[in-house]
Motif scaffolding. Sequence first.
Motif, PDB file in Angstrom:
ATOM      1  N   LEU A   8      -4.032   4.349 -10.709  1.00  0.00           N
ATOM      2  CA  LEU A   8      -4.068   2.983  -9.707  1.00  0.00           C
ATOM      3  C   LEU A   8      -5.251   3.331  -9.238  1.00  0.00           C
ATOM      4  O   LEU A   8      -5.569   4.422  -9.129  1.00  0.00           O
ATOM      5  N   ARG A   9      -5.999   2.695  -9.602  1.00  0.00           N
ATOM      6  CA  ARG A   9      -7.376   3.139  -9.140  1.00  0.00           C
ATOM      7  C   ARG A   9      -8.187   1.760  -7.760  1.00  0.00           C
ATOM      8  O   ARG A   9      -7.367   0.893  -7.811  1.00  0.00           O
ATOM      9  N   VAL A  10      -8.383   3.103  -7.078  1.00  0.00           N
ATOM     10  CA  VAL A  10      -8.778   2.116  -5.870  1.00  0.00           C
ATOM     11  C   VAL A  10      -9.949   2.380  -4.845  1.00  0.00           C
ATOM     12  O   VAL A  10     -10.512   3.598  -5.757  1.00  0.00           O
ATOM     13  N   ASP A  11     -10.647   1.161  -5.772  1.00  0.00           N
ATOM     14  CA  ASP A  11     -11.969   1.667  -4.788  1.00  0.00           C
ATOM     15  C   ASP A  11     -12.178   0.836  -3.511  1.00  0.00           C
ATOM     16  O   ASP A  11     -11.937  -0.528  -2.937  1.00  0.00           O
ATOM     17  N   GLY A  15     -12.272  -2.132  -0.922  1.00  0.00           N
ATOM     18  CA  GLY A  15     -10.767  -2.289  -1.006  1.00  0.00           C
ATOM     19  C   GLY A  15      -9.951  -2.693  -1.604  1.00  0.00           C
ATOM     20  O   GLY A  15      -8.585  -3.016  -1.325  1.00  0.00           O
ATOM     21  N   GLU A  16     -10.589  -3.231  -2.808  1.00  0.00           N
ATOM     22  CA  GLU A  16      -9.953  -3.214  -4.060  1.00  0.00           C
ATOM     23  C   GLU A  16      -9.149  -2.567  -4.350  1.00  0.00           C
ATOM     24  O   GLU A  16      -9.115  -0.799  -5.166  1.00  0.00           O
ATOM     25  N   THR A  17      -7.518  -2.205  -4.737  1.00  0.00           N
ATOM     26  CA  THR A  17      -6.828  -1.688  -5.596  1.00  0.00           C
ATOM     27  C   THR A  17      -6.456  -2.585  -7.243  1.00  0.00           C
ATOM     28  O   THR A  17      -6.464  -3.582  -7.478  1.00  0.00           O
ATOM     29  N   LEU A  18      -6.179  -1.429  -8.333  1.00  0.00           N
ATOM     30  CA  LEU A  18      -5.976  -1.519  -9.494  1.00  0.00           C
ATOM     31  C   LEU A  18      -5.403  -0.963 -10.711  1.00  0.00           C
ATOM     32  O   LEU A  18      -5.226   0.215 -10.651  1.00  0.00           O
ATOM     33  N   ARG A  19      -3.972  -1.896 -11.167  1.00  0.00           N
ATOM     34  CA  ARG A  19      -3.451  -0.683 -12.529  1.00  0.00           C
ATOM     35  C   ARG A  19      -4.478  -0.462 -13.261  1.00  0.00           C
ATOM     36  O   ARG A  19      -5.000  -1.600 -14.046  1.00  0.00           O
ATOM     37  N   GLU A  20      -4.141  -0.293 -14.671  1.00  0.00           N
ATOM     38  CA  GLU A  20      -4.478   0.223 -15.500  1.00  0.00           C
ATOM     39  C   GLU A  20      -3.717   1.466 -16.357  1.00  0.00           C
ATOM     40  O   GLU A  20      -3.430   2.093 -15.560  1.00  0.00           O
ATOM     41  N   PRO A  21      -4.039   1.048 -17.606  1.00  0.00           N
ATOM     42  CA  PRO A  21      -3.443   2.079 -18.615  1.00  0.00           C
ATOM     43  C   PRO A  21      -3.368   3.544 -18.300  1.00  0.00           C
ATOM     44  O   PRO A  21      -4.933   3.419 -18.600  1.00  0.00           O
ATOM     45  N   LEU A  22      -2.508   4.071 -18.511  1.00  0.00           N
ATOM     46  CA  LEU A  22      -3.123   5.694 -18.660  1.00  0.00           C
ATOM     47  C   LEU A  22      -3.504   6.127 -20.593  1.00  0.00           C
ATOM     48  O   LEU A  22      -2.787   5.212 -21.143  1.00  0.00           O
ATOM     49  N   ASN A  23      -4.963   6.552 -20.240  1.00  0.00           N
ATOM     50  CA  ASN A  23      -5.723   6.584 -21.641  1.00  0.00           C
ATOM     51  C   ASN A  23      -4.518   7.726 -22.618  1.00  0.00           C
ATOM     52  O   ASN A  23      -4.713   8.821 -22.203  1.00  0.00           O
ATOM     53  N   MET A  24      -3.709   7.568 -23.173  1.00  0.00           N
ATOM     54  CA  MET A  24      -2.507   8.362 -23.587  1.00  0.00           C
ATOM     55  C   MET A  24      -3.420   9.039 -24.503  1.00  0.00           C
ATOM     56  O   MET A  24      -2.350  10.660 -25.522  1.00  0.00           O
ATOM     57  N   TRP A 106       3.382   6.130 -10.545  1.00  0.00           N
ATOM     58  CA  TRP A 106       2.196   6.155 -10.721  1.00  0.00           C
ATOM     59  C   TRP A 106       1.855   8.099 -11.255  1.00  0.00           C
ATOM     60  O   TRP A 106       2.712   9.069 -11.133  1.00  0.00           O
ATOM     61  N   ASP A 107       1.442   8.138 -12.372  1.00  0.00           N
ATOM     62  CA  ASP A 107       0.686   9.276 -12.944  1.00  0.00           C
ATOM     63  C   ASP A 107      -0.294   9.586 -11.995  1.00  0.00           C
ATOM     64  O   ASP A 107      -0.840  10.762 -11.157  1.00  0.00           O
ATOM     65  N   MET A 108      -1.256   8.855 -11.492  1.00  0.00           N
ATOM     66  CA  MET A 108      -2.372   9.296 -10.940  1.00  0.00           C
ATOM     67  C   MET A 108      -2.979   8.024  -9.919  1.00  0.00           C
ATOM     68  O   MET A 108      -3.094   7.359 -10.620  1.00  0.00           O
ATOM     69  N   ILE A 109      -4.041   8.495  -9.227  1.00  0.00           N
ATOM     70  CA  ILE A 109      -4.679   7.760  -8.111  1.00  0.00           C
ATOM     71  C   ILE A 109      -5.752   8.139  -8.377  1.00  0.00           C
ATOM     72  O   ILE A 109      -6.142   9.417  -7.994  1.00  0.00           O
ATOM     73  N   ILE A 110      -6.938   7.406  -8.819  1.00  0.00           N
ATOM     74  CA  ILE A 110      -8.510   7.499  -8.702  1.00  0.00           C
ATOM     75  C   ILE A 110      -8.961   6.975  -7.389  1.00  0.00           C
ATOM     76  O   ILE A 110      -9.164   5.534  -7.563  1.00  0.00           O
ATOM     77  N   PHE A 111      -9.569   7.755  -7.042  1.00  0.00           N
ATOM     78  CA  PHE A 111     -10.242   7.232  -5.742  1.00  0.00           C
ATOM     79  C   PHE A 111     -11.765   7.202  -5.677  1.00  0.00           C
ATOM     80  O   PHE A 111     -12.123   8.217  -5.659  1.00  0.00           O
ATOM     81  N   GLU A 112     -12.378   5.427  -5.744  1.00  0.00           N
ATOM     82  CA  GLU A 112     -13.745   5.809  -5.514  1.00  0.00           C
ATOM     83  C   GLU A 112     -14.889   5.406  -4.565  1.00  0.00           C
ATOM     84  O   GLU A 112     -13.717   4.240  -4.100  1.00  0.00           O
ATOM     85  N   GLY A 113     -16.010   5.424  -4.476  1.00  0.00           N
ATOM     86  CA  GLY A 113     -17.164   5.033  -3.833  1.00  0.00           C
ATOM     87  C   GLY A 113     -16.448   5.356  -1.856  1.00  0.00           C
ATOM     88  O   GLY A 113     -16.129   6.719  -1.604  1.00  0.00           O
ATOM     89  N   LYS A 127       3.622  -1.737  -5.179  1.00  0.00           N
ATOM     90  CA  LYS A 127       2.821  -2.210  -4.269  1.00  0.00           C
ATOM     91  C   LYS A 127       2.042  -0.593  -3.851  1.00  0.00           C
ATOM     92  O   LYS A 127       2.348   0.166  -3.281  1.00  0.00           O
ATOM     93  N   ALA A 128       0.268  -1.446  -3.711  1.00  0.00           N
ATOM     94  CA  ALA A 128      -0.213  -0.959  -3.040  1.00  0.00           C
ATOM     95  C   ALA A 128      -1.059  -0.760  -2.268  1.00  0.00           C
ATOM     96  O   ALA A 128      -2.302  -2.250  -2.751  1.00  0.00           O
ATOM     97  N   GLU A 129      -1.952  -0.551  -1.301  1.00  0.00           N
ATOM     98  CA  GLU A 129      -3.119  -1.426  -0.253  1.00  0.00           C
ATOM     99  C   GLU A 129      -3.678  -0.789   0.812  1.00  0.00           C
ATOM    100  O   GLU A 129      -2.471   0.770   0.851  1.00  0.00           O
ATOM    101  N   LEU A 130      -4.847  -0.864   0.697  1.00  0.00           N
ATOM    102  CA  LEU A 130      -5.369   0.120   2.730  1.00  0.00           C
ATOM    103  C   LEU A 130      -4.778  -0.065   2.906  1.00  0.00           C
ATOM    104  O   LEU A 130      -5.500  -1.829   3.507  1.00  0.00           O
ATOM    105  N   LEU A 131      -5.064   0.476   4.457  1.00  0.00           N
ATOM    106  CA  LEU A 131      -4.310  -0.456   6.082  1.00  0.00           C
ATOM    107  C   LEU A 131      -5.583   0.534   6.439  1.00  0.00           C
ATOM    108  O   LEU A 131      -6.208   2.015   6.411  1.00  0.00           O
ATOM    109  N   PRO A 132      -6.097   0.157   8.060  1.00  0.00           N
ATOM    110  CA  PRO A 132      -6.718   0.646   8.688  1.00  0.00           C
ATOM    111  C   PRO A 132      -6.289   1.959   9.362  1.00  0.00           C
ATOM    112  O   PRO A 132      -4.831   1.681   9.550  1.00  0.00           O
ATOM    113  N   ALA A 133      -6.969   2.739   9.754  1.00  0.00           N
ATOM    114  CA  ALA A 133      -6.474   3.835  10.016  1.00  0.00           C
ATOM    115  C   ALA A 133      -7.531   4.237  11.339  1.00  0.00           C
ATOM    116  O   ALA A 133      -7.400   5.694  11.662  1.00  0.00           O
ATOM    117  N   ASP A 134      -8.580   3.534  11.716  1.00  0.00           N
ATOM    118  CA  ASP A 134      -9.301   3.858  13.089  1.00  0.00           C
ATOM    119  C   ASP A 134      -8.165   4.057  14.383  1.00  0.00           C
ATOM    120  O   ASP A 134      -8.647   4.791  14.783  1.00  0.00           O
TER     121      ASP A 134
END
Lengths: 616, 174
Positions: A8-11, A15-24, A106-113, A127-134
């Motif tokens: 799971l790649r989280v920009d 605010g976008e989340t994206l699924r990608e295959p694990l590099n086997m 998920w094997d892995m979640i990568i947070f960027e930015g 399902k993966a979503e970014l929600l406000p944490a104020d």
Amino acid sequence: MAWTQNVLRVDLSSGETLREPLNMVWASQYLGQRGLASKYLAEEIDPAVDALSPDNKLIMVTGPLTGTMASTGGRYSVVTKSPLTGAIACSNSGGFIGAEMKMSGWDMIIFEGRADTPVYLYVENEKAELLPADDLWGKSVWEADQRLRRKHQDPLIRVACVGRAAEQGNLYAGVINDLHRAAGRSGVGTVMASKNLKALVCRGTRGVGNIKDPLRFLQAAEGGKRVLAENAVTGQGLPQYGTQVLMNVINEIGAMPTRNMREVQFEGAHKISGEAMHEPRSSDGRPNLTTNAACFGCTIACGRISTLDQGHFTVDNKPEYWGASGGLEYEAAWALGSDTGVDDLDALTYANFLCNEDGFDPISFGATVAAAMELYETGVIDQQETGGLELKFGSAEALTRAAELTARGEGFGKVLGLGSKRLCEKYGHPELSMTVKSQEFPAYDPRGIQGMGLAYATSNRGACHLRGYTVASEVLGIPEKTDPLSTEGKAELVKAFQDATAAVDSSGLCVFTTFAWTMDDIAPQLDAACEGEWSTEKLLEVGERIWNLERDFNLRAGLTGKDDTLPRRLRKDAAKTGPAKGMVNELDTMLPRYYEIRGWTAEGELTAETRQRLNL
Amino acid sequence: MLRALNLEPQKCTGCLQCELACSYENEGVFNPARSRIKVFSFHDEGRFAPYTCTQCEEAWCVHACPVEAIVINAATGAKEVVESSCVGCKVCTIACPFGTVNYNQATGKVIKCDLCGGDPWCAKACPTGAISYVDLDHTGLDRMRAWARQSPAGPASFNTPRPPDTPAEFTAQD
């Protein structure tokens, strides 16, 4: 094949989340967890990047056995570049969040930015979503956890969260999961907070299947559990006393760093030991220890759950601390206790609660307080500088007050949050900082355990016991006894421990199993679960590859062989008491041999042959 | 002889091996979310407790089911869900006073403990003996033994009767 093969790649910036295959291909070379995420990090970021800039990435990662029935198969790691050390950081934690992440698929979640405003990631299966944490920002881990449970109306969510220490820029802040388990070292929580990411909330109902050979796996896991149950350390010592079983043992052999490592034995060790945690208190007649507890899937159950004396000066008017929570492990008891000279068990436990509540590493915190105490006692800093804190060695009041301030990043707590290296430099005495690569030492004095000196100096994340625990051999005789006071064969011993540990840290299993398990116990479990062939030899090769990958990252980040050193105190000031009396750590006699067997140059650089041999 | 799952919370460490075993046996995946036995953590008290179906003799779920999808296994005494008959009406989940019959969104059926046909995986997986599978008539045997152990020691003939006003010196261990 045990991996879910989902990343799971989280920009956070978009605010976008994206699924990608694990590099086997990478999975076959680096297994999972520590190794695999380090590979991703090394490929995706410039190692010279500012650790707290949006260009750094933060990876939460499980191993192939995470979420399975293998004993201790619940581990996850947080991998990033460390703001404390400038080196690669990989902090490993148990509890339940790792398995929950895997159960979500998920094997892995990568947070960027970096997010513009505070957010948390909510993961429910695919399902993966970014929600406000104020409303969570500015709150402790414990309060944020409660609020998230109320909001989601789901008692089964698992939470990993940063506290106020991380938000305030404390450089050794961790990521706390399940209230009191921690990816604790090297400031991985600081990086998370720098991205405006408060928490990961996870709920997985998909489960972990996809086992290569289920019947063989169940048999191998069962066999492994039997070995753990029958071993004296994992079957008796750890469940009964936790890692605190070591307190009296290490003190006896004269390797208990005391008062900022000026001494190697602590006269109060018996008052803060695992045995002491079982003793009924004179005040309320109850013991400090309430029960032992297991992380996900763990049949050892070394975790400590403690309850404070309600009349103790730290909490007598604070009922919010009267409930049971995560108690002292050996490292915390040492750093908060013997390194600061404090022998008040409940004061240490309270300070430990605060470390969990607001997410900062008790090892680095205790050692930083110890350095500040030495500066205070030698008159370099005074009460005006500390904001009224009387930072005397042995003062439980000073320790616990310092913990309260550091938790919130207030007053002198802000300075303590810099860590020992920066604190000592600030006051003109860098030689008083007991650190390697700016990270504070753990609880084994390398004057009394020679191999640990080399392990500390060469650790890829700065001073650390969990990168090559030669204590097992030098003190406990696992797998075979070596002389802790001799340097002979220690280069080979350190390398062997470092490589094996790198493989274990990449599997989803807990390194504490290796008190009983050898790689021959671990390989069959991995081989039955994972695609490919996983023999002991292959695992050791993978471990060595990981070690060199991390080393390469650090060299590219600007570290050099000159950073593979120990503070002058440990190389020049002899131990004053105990079996190691008169001895210093003989790092210089071990390091050249270590470089040689690593296949590095005399300057500690990887040679072309080594790169080729390990396919780097 | 019928057997019962005997749960001893004071021995539980909260490791969830039972949930992993249960879900694997029933679903073929390691998935605590689908386990028929659940371990609860009472964090502030430092306490863990496993809990599952007690296999009531007069089972509410059996009586409540409108399509007779919960049947009694004569060999084990377990009340078992017949998946092909279950219509997912959930009346049994309401009827059960203990909450141990639960709905599974993925299948649209209910799930509950079936004692694994007489060889419960949770008991086999428990590393501390917090879950055991014992003679249904003697689930209290371990506790009786613990009390019995504390009765006066020594050859029977040497023991003198205790005066009636002497308080018992032993306290319960569990």
